[in-house]
Design a protein around this motif. Structure first.
Motif, short mmCIF file in Angstrom:
data_model
loop_
_atom_site.label_atom_id
_atom_site.label_comp_id
_atom_site.label_asym_id
_atom_site.label_seq_id
_atom_site.Cartn_x
_atom_site.Cartn_y
_atom_site.Cartn_z
N ALA A 1 18.32 -15.58 20.00
CA ALA A 1 19.43 -16.17 20.76
C ALA A 1 19.28 -15.91 22.26
CB ALA A 1 20.75 -15.62 20.26
N GLN B 1 20.16 -23.67 14.31
CA GLN B 1 19.65 -22.33 14.59
C GLN B 1 18.14 -22.19 14.38
OE1 GLN B 1 23.55 -20.31 12.75
NE2 GLN B 1 22.18 -18.83 13.68
N TRP C 1 17.15 -26.59 20.04
CA TRP C 1 17.59 -26.03 18.77
C TRP C 1 18.33 -27.04 17.91
CZ3 TRP C 1 16.67 -20.85 17.56
CH2 TRP C 1 16.20 -20.05 18.61
N GLU D 1 27.70 -24.37 14.87
CA GLU D 1 27.19 -23.02 14.62
C GLU D 1 26.14 -22.58 15.63
OE1 GLU D 1 25.89 -22.96 10.57
OE2 GLU D 1 27.90 -22.51 9.79
N THR D 2 25.25 -23.50 16.01
CA THR D 2 24.17 -23.12 16.92
C THR D 2 24.70 -22.81 18.30
OG1 THR D 2 22.66 -24.54 15.66
CG2 THR D 2 21.91 -23.77 17.81
N TRP E 1 26.44 -19.43 18.19
CA TRP E 1 25.44 -18.36 18.09
C TRP E 1 24.74 -18.14 19.43
CZ3 TRP E 1 19.90 -19.39 17.68
CH2 TRP E 1 19.14 -18.25 17.39
#
Length: 245
Positions: A204, A214, A211, A191-192, A195
């Protein structure tokens, strides 16, 4: 969200393949990477949907340079995700540190770069004051390599102010490298990166961060050491013959 052309190294399995699939579902143009032609079959489904692919062994200096040449020939990329990595072996430093360095410097500069780090970088060593880099590199383990990679990401973020560059700890997830009993959520493991590669909010678009899920975390303090960053850059320039621009 603007559509981007995104290059993901090591994208025929694990986190690399998963993040490439997720980004492609968002409508982005994907450039995949396989170590050799025998691995291409693993991403046939993505290729049938329009993804491109480049092959080359990141353990080999000339093949890594050829990957960069191929990317430049076929058009600019907006994002590079340095996902490929190995956990041990003679090629550890080459794959985990030298290859990301070469691809970062040789590929026409994108607007974003993401380096896959690890919480294990906290256990990494830096060279002693009087230790020759050659001796240090000869004993580098996985933790050391991730410390060096994270340091490299911060060095490039400091120098290239026009590129958003970040390091990501994806967690310990069930991949070929992480093992089937890894305890962390695989979905959260991509996910990070997804993103940071695509989002347009201020967080972002900040650069030079480390990170996890997130959220920015404090990395190993030596990764912010400019003298250490510069020593690493000079060593990489020396052994590859490629200078940072």
């Amino acid at each position: 969200m603007m559509m981007s052309r995104i290059f993901v190294t090591g994208s025929t399995d694990g986190l690399g393949k998963a993040v490439a699939q997720a980004l492609m579902q968002q409508g982005h143009d994907m450039v995949l990477h396989a170590r050799h032609h025998g691995r291409i079959e693993a991403v046939d489904a993505l290729l049938s949907q329009g993804a491109e692919i480049v092959t080359g062994d990141l353990a080999d200096l000339s093949q890594t340079k050829a990957i960069a040449e191929h990317i430049n020939r076929t058009g600019p990329v907006d994002v590079i995700i340095h996902n490929a990595g190995i956990i041990s072996g003679k090629a550890l430093f080459q794959v985990n540190v030298v290859a990301p360095w070469l691809l970062s410097v040789l590929i026409a500069r994108p607007s974003r770069m993401i380096f896959l780090s690890s919480s294990m970088h906290f256990d990494g060593r830096i060279p002693d004051t009087n230790e020759r880099w050659e001796k240090y590199i000869s004993t580098v383990d996985y933790s050391d390599s991730k410390l060096l990679l994270t340091t490299l990401s911060f060095a490039l973020a400091r120098i290239w102010e026009d590129v958003v560059i970040n390091a990501v700890d994806p967690g310990w997830v069930a991949t070929k490298m992480g093992g089937v009993n890894a305890p962390d959520d695989f979905t959260k493991g991509i996910e990070t990166q997804q993103w940071l590669a695509t989002a347009t909010d201020a967080c972002a678009l900040s650069s030079g961060g480390y990170w996890h899920y997130q959220k920015q975390r404090e990395p190993h303090k030596e990764t912010r050491n400019i003298a250490f960053q510069e020593a690493l850059l000079r060593y990489l320039e020396k052994i590859t013959g490629v200078k940072i621009q």
